[in-house]
Design a protein around this motif. Structure first.
Motif, mmCIF file in Angstrom:
data_model
loop_
_atom_site.group_PDB
_atom_site.id
_atom_site.type_symbol
_atom_site.label_atom_id
_atom_site.label_comp_id
_atom_site.label_asym_id
_atom_site.label_seq_id
_atom_site.Cartn_x
_atom_site.Cartn_y
_atom_site.Cartn_z
ATOM 1 N N LEU A 73 -48.960 -55.523 31.570
ATOM 2 C CA LEU A 73 -49.106 -54.068 32.021
ATOM 3 C C LEU A 73 -50.348 -53.575 30.913
ATOM 4 O O LEU A 73 -50.526 -52.178 31.247
ATOM 5 C CB LEU A 73 -47.798 -53.063 31.673
ATOM 6 N N GLY A 74 -50.774 -54.199 30.193
ATOM 7 C CA GLY A 74 -51.752 -53.555 29.258
ATOM 8 C C GLY A 74 -52.922 -53.038 29.594
ATOM 9 O O GLY A 74 -53.305 -51.871 29.324
ATOM 10 N N THR A 75 -53.443 -53.421 30.678
ATOM 11 C CA THR A 75 -54.744 -53.063 31.324
ATOM 12 C C THR A 75 -54.599 -51.886 32.341
ATOM 13 O O THR A 75 -55.494 -51.244 33.023
ATOM 14 C CB THR A 75 -55.641 -53.880 31.731
ATOM 15 N N LEU B 161 -55.622 -43.266 30.696
ATOM 16 C CA LEU B 161 -55.869 -44.381 29.614
ATOM 17 C C LEU B 161 -54.955 -45.599 30.087
ATOM 18 O O LEU B 161 -53.755 -45.376 30.623
ATOM 19 C CB LEU B 161 -55.380 -43.983 28.470
ATOM 20 N N PRO B 162 -55.370 -46.955 30.003
ATOM 21 C CA PRO B 162 -54.487 -47.884 30.320
ATOM 22 C C PRO B 162 -53.230 -47.933 29.353
ATOM 23 O O PRO B 162 -53.141 -47.364 28.270
ATOM 24 C CB PRO B 162 -55.335 -49.251 30.168
ATOM 25 N N ALA B 163 -52.431 -48.764 29.329
ATOM 26 C CA ALA B 163 -51.002 -48.966 28.781
ATOM 27 C C ALA B 163 -51.271 -49.141 27.512
ATOM 28 O O ALA B 163 -50.827 -48.388 26.378
ATOM 29 C CB ALA B 163 -50.204 -49.928 29.465
ATOM 30 N N ARG B 164 -52.152 -49.900 27.064
ATOM 31 C CA ARG B 164 -52.185 -50.369 25.712
ATOM 32 C C ARG B 164 -53.097 -49.026 24.896
ATOM 33 O O ARG B 164 -52.729 -49.189 23.609
ATOM 34 C CB ARG B 164 -53.041 -51.681 25.453
ATOM 35 N N GLU B 165 -53.881 -48.622 25.402
ATOM 36 C CA GLU B 165 -54.428 -47.184 24.598
ATOM 37 C C GLU B 165 -53.341 -46.297 24.630
ATOM 38 O O GLU B 165 -53.344 -45.347 23.560
ATOM 39 C CB GLU B 165 -55.720 -46.722 25.484
ATOM 40 N N ASP C 138 -50.989 -46.734 38.442
ATOM 41 C CA ASP C 138 -50.968 -48.027 39.032
ATOM 42 C C ASP C 138 -49.500 -48.646 38.579
ATOM 43 O O ASP C 138 -49.461 -49.727 38.965
ATOM 44 C CB ASP C 138 -51.925 -48.974 38.626
ATOM 45 N N MET C 139 -48.523 -47.845 38.145
ATOM 46 C CA MET C 139 -47.302 -48.427 37.627
ATOM 47 C C MET C 139 -46.086 -47.682 38.407
ATOM 48 O O MET C 139 -46.251 -46.755 38.830
ATOM 49 C CB MET C 139 -47.118 -48.068 36.269
ATOM 50 N N SER C 140 -45.131 -48.328 38.337
ATOM 51 C CA SER C 140 -44.049 -47.687 38.997
ATOM 52 C C SER C 140 -43.308 -47.063 37.759
ATOM 53 O O SER C 140 -43.572 -46.934 36.773
ATOM 54 C CB SER C 140 -42.845 -48.993 39.188
#
Length: 245
Positions: A147-149, A111-115, A154-156
């Motif tokens: 960072l929402g999507t 899931l992306p960050a916002r979800e 894909d994040m640190s």
């Protein structure tokens, strides 16, 4: 948003604790993890729980948050007995009234960050559209709207932990529980994460209960409780604020 660590709680904190334990004990086989712990946490208070490995600090956190039930004694939340509730009702309380930040963030990788942030709201019945809108607002408020999507992969580590903080706070919990929230981060990133956690918890008026082995992390809180051999060894106000991670 001002990211300066919030001020210590004043002496006029309400007498009625938001969360408390009364002489709780917990056994795992023949090992006594907690041997009679009584503790009170006021509304808006930030409390660090420290102790050596095997001291009972994580067990205490799990009892306070209703993840496990003590063998004896009582855990009370907001004037009611938390430890006496059924598993389902304790889960309901955790979902609606508590927030959690873990060392490894525990985001859902697909899931992306916002979800990820919206998920606790959707689990309590909030519509997907409204939950995503509130998630976007929380990401914006703590300065990570970009960072929402992105998905966790894909994040640190620091970015993922910031998303985990947003997820813990989006439902406006009464208490946030954090288990070594900066333990997997480098010093500079850990400093930023602790600054963000304590500031945003203060902004929503929640209490923070944090387990750590690091005194610099504990120093971001207003109070330090030391656990040894399943007992409260010391309990006092911290004068310094803002750890030098």
């Amino acid at each position: 948003m001002d990211m300066t660590p919030h001020s210590p709680n004043s002496p006029s904190a309400p007498a009625q604790p938001v969360l408390s334990t009364l002489d709780i004990t917990k056994l795992f086989g023949q090992v006594r993890a907690l041997a009679g712990v009584s503790l009170e946490i006021a509304k808006g208070e930030t409390v660090a729980i420290m102790g050596p490995s095997g001291s009972g600090k994580s067990t205490l956190l799990h009892c306070l948050s209703g993840v496990i039930v003590p063998d004896d004694g009582e855990v009370r939340f907001d004037g009611s007995t938390l430890s006496g509730l059924s598993d389902r009702d304790r889960s309901h309380t955790r979902l609606r009234r508590f927030g959690f930040v873990f060392q490894d963030n525990q985001l859902i990788p697909e899931l992306p960050a916002r979800e990820n942030v919206a998920l606790p709201l959707m689990l309590t019945g909030t519509s997907r559209g409204k939950a995503l809108k509130e998630a976007d607002e929380m990401l914006r408020r703590i300065g990570i709207a970009d960072l929402g999507t992105r998905r966790p992969g894909d994040m640190s580590g620091g970015q993922a932990q910031r998303v985990a903080i947003a997820r813990a706070l989006v439902g406006r919990p009464s208490v946030v529980f954090a288990d070594e929230p900066s333990g997997a981060l480098d010093q500079a990133t850990g400093h930023e994460v602790m600054q963000l956690l304590t500031t945003t918890v203060s902004l929503i008026g929640a209490s923070l209960v944090l387990v750590t082995h690091d005194p610099n992390v504990a120093n971001w809180c207003s109070r330090l409780v030391e656990i040894r051999d399943g007992l409260v060894h010391s309990d006092g106000v911290l004068a310094a604020r803002g750890g030098a991670l």
